[in-house]
Motif scaffolding. Structure first.
Motif, PDB file in Angstrom:
ATOM      1  N   TRP A  49       0.850  -1.192   0.000  1.00  0.00           N
ATOM      2  CA  TRP A  49       0.000   0.000   0.000  1.00  0.00           C
ATOM      3  C   TRP A  49       0.884   1.240   0.000  1.00  0.00           C
ATOM      4  CZ3 TRP A  49      -3.697   1.466   4.644  1.00  0.00           C
ATOM      5  CH2 TRP A  49      -4.471   2.566   4.269  1.00  0.00           C
ATOM      6  N   ARG A  50       0.916   1.938  -1.132  1.00  0.00           N
ATOM      7  CA  ARG A  50       1.677   3.181  -1.264  1.00  0.00           C
ATOM      8  C   ARG A  50       0.722   4.368  -1.229  1.00  0.00           C
ATOM      9  NH1 ARG A  50       7.015   2.978  -3.633  1.00  0.00           N
ATOM     10  NH2 ARG A  50       6.771   5.242  -3.778  1.00  0.00           N
ATOM     11  N   GLU A  51       0.846   5.221  -0.224  1.00  0.00           N
ATOM     12  CA  GLU A  51      -0.039   6.381  -0.131  1.00  0.00           C
ATOM     13  C   GLU A  51       0.245   7.401  -1.227  1.00  0.00           C
ATOM     14  OE1 GLU A  51       0.374   8.623   3.428  1.00  0.00           O
ATOM     15  OE2 GLU A  51       2.552   8.359   3.568  1.00  0.00           O
ATOM     16  N   ASP A  52       1.485   7.391  -1.791  1.00  0.00           N
ATOM     17  CA  ASP A  52       1.814   8.315  -2.871  1.00  0.00           C
ATOM     18  C   ASP A  52       1.473   7.741  -4.247  1.00  0.00           C
ATOM     19  OD1 ASP A  52       3.761   6.418  -2.361  1.00  0.00           O
ATOM     20  OD2 ASP A  52       5.458   7.729  -2.781  1.00  0.00           O
ATOM     21  N   PHE A  53       1.158   6.456  -4.317  1.00  0.00           N
ATOM     22  CA  PHE A  53       0.687   5.815  -5.549  1.00  0.00           C
ATOM     23  C   PHE A  53      -0.499   4.931  -5.182  1.00  0.00           C
ATOM     24  CE2 PHE A  53       5.131   6.797  -6.428  1.00  0.00           C
ATOM     25  CZ  PHE A  53       5.063   7.367  -7.695  1.00  0.00           C
ATOM     26  N   PRO A  54      -1.672   5.528  -4.958  1.00  0.00           N
ATOM     27  CA  PRO A  54      -2.789   4.788  -4.356  1.00  0.00           C
ATOM     28  C   PRO A  54      -3.503   3.809  -5.286  1.00  0.00           C
ATOM     29  CG  PRO A  54      -3.457   7.029  -4.874  1.00  0.00           C
ATOM     30  CD  PRO A  54      -1.993   6.962  -5.149  1.00  0.00           C
ATOM     31  N   ASP A  55      -3.181   3.821  -6.584  1.00  0.00           N
ATOM     32  CA  ASP A  55      -3.891   2.959  -7.522  1.00  0.00           C
ATOM     33  C   ASP A  55      -3.013   1.816  -8.014  1.00  0.00           C
ATOM     34  OD1 ASP A  55      -6.177   4.635  -7.472  1.00  0.00           O
ATOM     35  OD2 ASP A  55      -5.169   6.006  -8.880  1.00  0.00           O
ATOM     36  N   ARG A  56      -3.661   0.757  -8.403  1.00  0.00           N
ATOM     37  CA  ARG A  56      -2.964  -0.356  -9.051  1.00  0.00           C
ATOM     38  C   ARG A  56      -2.600   0.062 -10.478  1.00  0.00           C
ATOM     39  NH1 ARG A  56      -5.396  -6.486  -9.506  1.00  0.00           N
ATOM     40  NH2 ARG A  56      -4.641  -6.951 -11.605  1.00  0.00           N
ATOM     41  N   ASP A  57      -1.391  -0.312 -10.919  1.00  0.00           N
ATOM     42  CA  ASP A  57      -0.882   0.125 -12.221  1.00  0.00           C
ATOM     43  C   ASP A  57      -0.390  -1.082 -13.007  1.00  0.00           C
ATOM     44  OD1 ASP A  57       0.296   1.331 -14.377  1.00  0.00           O
ATOM     45  OD2 ASP A  57       1.522   2.743 -13.217  1.00  0.00           O
ATOM     46  N   ASP A  58      -1.306  -1.737 -13.722  1.00  0.00           N
ATOM     47  CA  ASP A  58      -0.919  -2.913 -14.504  1.00  0.00           C
ATOM     48  C   ASP A  58      -0.042  -2.554 -15.694  1.00  0.00           C
ATOM     49  OD1 ASP A  58      -2.136  -4.811 -12.922  1.00  0.00           O
ATOM     50  OD2 ASP A  58      -4.042  -4.742 -13.990  1.00  0.00           O
ATOM     51  N   ALA A  59      -0.154  -1.337 -16.188  1.00  0.00           N
ATOM     52  CA  ALA A  59       0.662  -0.936 -17.338  1.00  0.00           C
ATOM     53  C   ALA A  59       2.144  -0.941 -16.995  1.00  0.00           C
ATOM     54  CB  ALA A  59       0.232   0.454 -17.819  1.00  0.00           C
ATOM     55  N   ARG A  60       2.475  -0.612 -15.751  1.00  0.00           N
ATOM     56  CA  ARG A  60       3.881  -0.526 -15.348  1.00  0.00           C
ATOM     57  C   ARG A  60       4.328  -1.667 -14.432  1.00  0.00           C
ATOM     58  NH1 ARG A  60       4.770   4.465 -12.149  1.00  0.00           N
ATOM     59  NH2 ARG A  60       6.986   4.036 -12.493  1.00  0.00           N
ATOM     60  N   PHE A  61       3.415  -2.231 -13.660  1.00  0.00           N
ATOM     61  CA  PHE A  61       3.848  -3.131 -12.594  1.00  0.00           C
ATOM     62  C   PHE A  61       3.121  -4.467 -12.538  1.00  0.00           C
ATOM     63  CE2 PHE A  61       5.263   1.029 -11.035  1.00  0.00           C
ATOM     64  CZ  PHE A  61       6.595   0.730 -10.766  1.00  0.00           C
ATOM     65  N   ALA A  62       2.655  -4.971 -13.656  1.00  0.00           N
ATOM     66  CA  ALA A  62       2.079  -6.312 -13.689  1.00  0.00           C
ATOM     67  C   ALA A  62       3.219  -7.322 -13.824  1.00  0.00           C
ATOM     68  CB  ALA A  62       1.093  -6.449 -14.837  1.00  0.00           C
TER      69      ALA A  62
END
Length: 559
Positions: free
Chosen positions: A509-522
Motif C-alpha cells: 500500500w503506497r499512499e503516494d501511488f494509491p492505484d494499481r498500475d498494470d501498465a507498469r507493474f504487472a
C-alpha cells in the motif's frame, strides 16, 4: 544502501558431518520434505533453530484450505486464490496448488493428523476471508497447526534414518567451484557433542525456515522468524522475489503502543463464524467496502481498519464476537479464548481490541514449480520461498497447503538431481556482522516506514537509516548478532523492493501511488546481491540490486 555482508562473521568450523540432503526448518514444509525424501536418499538431516515444534506451523489457528467439500472444486479454489493475489500470482503455480492440494491433505491425515469431523463423520469445513466456499479443514477447533505439527513430529520420530539437529542455527551456505551448493555451516547452541560452529557437507539443501516476521515490531510470528533462510540464500547468490508483499493480518489483539514481538492472533475463522468489525462508536465499517464485507481478503480488511484508525485518531478497532456465546467459544475457539482471557478479555461479553500486524511473507526465495532456486542444489519451500501462488496477498489458509504441496514436488525431483558431494571452495566476498542490540532500532524503522502504509519518502528514510546501521560492526560474534544481521539484510532488500513498486497492489500500500498500475507493474520485483561492479558470478557479494520482471496480470485485471 551501504554494503551488506556477503558472509556472516563466524568462527572456523570445529567439526564436520556429511549428508545427502539437509533440510533447514521443522514446520510443515520442512518435515514434509524430510518424510517424503527419507526413503529416497541415504542420509538426510533436519536442522532447526529451536526444538522441532518451535516454528510458525504450530501457531496456525484457522486451518488448511483445499477443495475437499462436495460442492467445491479446485477451479473455484483457483479463482479465489487468483483474485486475492491481485494480479501477481503465477497462474500455473496456483493450478498446481489447488489440484494437488486435496491429495496432499489426505497424506497428512494418513500420517496421523486428526481434523475435526461433523456428526456424520465428514471433515468439518469452515470459511475464511476471500473464500466463496467452506473449504478450511481445522483441528481441535482453532489449534490446527499444533495438531499438524504433532502428527509430523511423531512421523519423524518413527523414522530413525532422519538425523535431527535441534538448537542449531544455520550461519551460511557453502558453495562449490561451480557456484552450486556444497553444504552449510551451522552453530549448535550448547546441545550434545556437536557444539559450536560446524560444517555439514551436503549434495542438496532444502530451505524451509519460515518467514521474516521479526523484521517488524509487532508480528504474529514466533521469535525464531528472523528471515534467516532468505538472508543466507541471498548471500549465496539466490534471487529473491516479491519481498514487498508482506501480509499484515487485520485482527491481531492490540496490547498497547509499547508491545513488541509476537502478538496474539485472532483467527480469521472467528469472522468466518459471524464476528464483525466495529469502530469506537459501535458502527460496522466493512459493508460497502467489499462484497464479502468482514470476510474480504486480508489486505482489504487491513487497509479498512487502518483507514478507520487514521480517520478517528484511535489506536485500534474492535472485533465483536459476543453473540457467538460462551459455549460456542469454548467448543470452536478454545485456544483463542484462553489467549483472550490471559489478557483480561472475555470475548463472550467483551469487544476484542484489534489492529493489523505483520503476519506472512508472500515473497521469498524465487523458485520454479519444483522448488528449485537459482542456485544449483538449493531448493526452497513454504514461507521462505516464493513459488508464485500467493501473489500480492496470500489467500487465507493457503500457506499450510503450499508447504505440503511444494515439499512433495521437491521430493519428486530432488533425488534424480543430487549433485556430487563437492569440496567447498574458499568463499569470496565481504564478511560482516552488526550487533544484536540494534534489532529494536531495525524493527522500529521498518514498522514506521515499511509497514502497512508506505511512501517514497518513508522508504528512502528507512533505507538511509538501515545503511547507517550496516556501517556499525558488531563487537562480538554470537547467534543474536547473526539473527540481527539477517534481519538487517532482508529489511534493506524489502525496503528497496517496496520503493521500486510505485503502485498499490494487494498487501503493498503506497499512499503516494494509491492505484494499481498494470501498465507498469504487472510483474515481479526481484532482488539479488551484487558486488560493486555489478558482478554476481562470485556469488558472495554485498549490494542490493533490484530488477523488474514484466508479466501479465492473472486475474483478469480485477483490482
Amino acid at each position: 544502501m551501504s554494503s551488506l555482508p556477503g558472509l556472516l562473521a563466524a568462527r572456523d568450523p570445529g567439526w564436520t558431518e556429511w549428508v545427502d540432503v539437509i533440510v533447514v526448518g521443522s514446520g510443515i514444509a520442512g518435515l514434509t520434505a524430510a518424510l517424503r525424501l527419507r526413503d529416497q536418499v541415504e542420509r538426510i538431516a533436519v536442522v532447526t533453530k529451536d526444538v522441532l515444534a518451535a516454528g510458525s506451523t504450530q501457531w496456525a489457528q484457522g486451518g488448511i484450505a483445499a477443495a475437499l467439500g462436495p460442492e467445491d472444486t479446485p477451479e473455484q479454489h483457483e479463482v479465489d486464490t487468483l483474485v486475492a493475489g491481485a494480479g501477481a500470482c503465477d497462474a500455473e503455480a496456483v493450478r498446481v496448488l489447488v489440484t494437488e492440494g486435496p491429495d496432499a491433505v489426505q497424506e497428512l491425515i494418513d500420517w496421523g493428523a486428526n481434523f475435526d469431523k461433523d456428526p456424520e463423520g465428514n471433515l468439518s469445513l469452515t470459511r475464511e476471508g476471500g473464500h466463496h466456499r467452506d473449504r478450511i479443514a481445522h483441528a481441535n477447533g482453532d489449534a490446527t497447526g499444533a495438531e499438524i505439527q504433532r502428527a509430523l513430529i511423531g512421523a519423524v520420530k518413527r523414522a530413525p534414518e532422519i538425523l535431527v539437529f535441534e538448537h542449531a542455527m544455520v550461519v551460511d551456505l557453502v558453495t562449490a567451484e561451480d557456484g552450486g551448493v556444497a553444504g552449510l555451516t551451522i552453530h549448535v547452541m550448547g546441545e550434545g557433542d556437536a557444539d559450536g560452529v560446524g560444517l555439514v557437507r551436503a549434495r542438496a539443501v532444502v530451505l524451509a525456515s519460515g518467514g521474516l516476521g521479526q523484521v517488524f515490531s509487532q508480528t504474529t510470528n514466533p521469535a525464531v522468524s528472523t528471515a534467516d533462510g532468505m538472508a543466507i540464500a541471498l548471500r549465496a547468490g539466490a534471487r529473491l522475489r516479491d519481498l514487498e508483499f508482506v501480509q499484515f493480518h487485520p485482527t491481531v489483539m492490540y496490547l498497547g503502543p509499547d508491545s513488541r514481538g509476537q502478538q496474539p492472533l485472532i483467527s480469521e475463522a472467528v469472522r468466518g463464524e459471524g464476528a464483525v468489525l466495529v469502530d469506537w462508536e459501535g458502527r460496522r465499517f466493512m459493508q460497502g467496502v467489499h462484497e464479502l464485507a468482514d470476510l474480504a481478503p486480508r489486505d482489504i480488511v487491513s487497509k479498512a481498519i487502518m483507514k478507520r484508525m487514521l480517520e478517528t485518531g484511535r489506536p485500534h478497532m474492535w472485533l465483536d464476537a459476543r453473540h457467538l456465546g460462551r459455549d460456542f467459544w469454548e467448543r470452536r475457539f478454545p485456544t483463542i479464548l484462553a489467549s483472550c482471557e490471559s489478557h483480561g478479555i472475555d470475548p463472550a461479553i467483551d469487544l476484542i481490541p484489534v489492529a493489523p500486524a505483520c503476519h506472512y511473507a508472500s515473497g521469498g526465495v524465487a523458485t520454479d514449480l519444483w522448488g528449485r532456486s537459482s542456485v544449483p542444489g538449493l531448493y526452497a519451500t513454504g514461507e521462505v520461498a516464493c513459488s508464485g501462488v500467493h501473489g500480492a496477498n496470500r489467500l487465507a489458509s493457503n500457506s499450510l497447503l503450499e508447504g505440503l504441496v511444494f515439499s512433495r514436488r521437491i521430493a519428486q525431483v530432488l533425488p534424480t538431481e543430487l549433485r556430487p558431494l563437492s569440496q567447498p571452495v574458499a568463499q569470496s566476498g565481504s564478511v560482516g556482522l552488526v550487533a544484536g542490540d540494534v534489532r529494536k532500532e531495525i524493527q522500529e524503522i521498518m514498522t514506521a516506514s515499511a509497514g502497512v502504509l508506505r511512501s517514497a519518502e518513508g522508504l528512502s528514510r528507512a533505507i538511509e537509516a538501515l545503511a547507517k546501521i550496516a556501517d556499525t560492526p558488531a563487537a562480538a560474534i554470537d547467534p543474536d548478532a547473526w539473527e540481527t544481521t539477517n534481519l538487517l539484510t532482508i529489511s534493506a532488500a524489502l525496503a528497496e523492493a517496496a520503493r521500486r513498486r510505485e503502485e498499490t497492489r494487494g498487501s503493498h500500500w503506497r499512499e503516494d501511488f494509491p492505484d494499481r498500475d498494470d501498465a507498469r507493474f504487472a510483474g515481479h520485483i526481484d532482488v539479488v546481491l551484487t558486488g560493486a561492479d555489478g558482478d554476481r558470478s562470485a556469488a558472495r557479494s554485498d549490494t542490493v540490486s533490484v530488477t523488474f520482471t514484466a508479466a501479465p496480470a492473472t486475474d483478469g485485471g480485477a483490482s
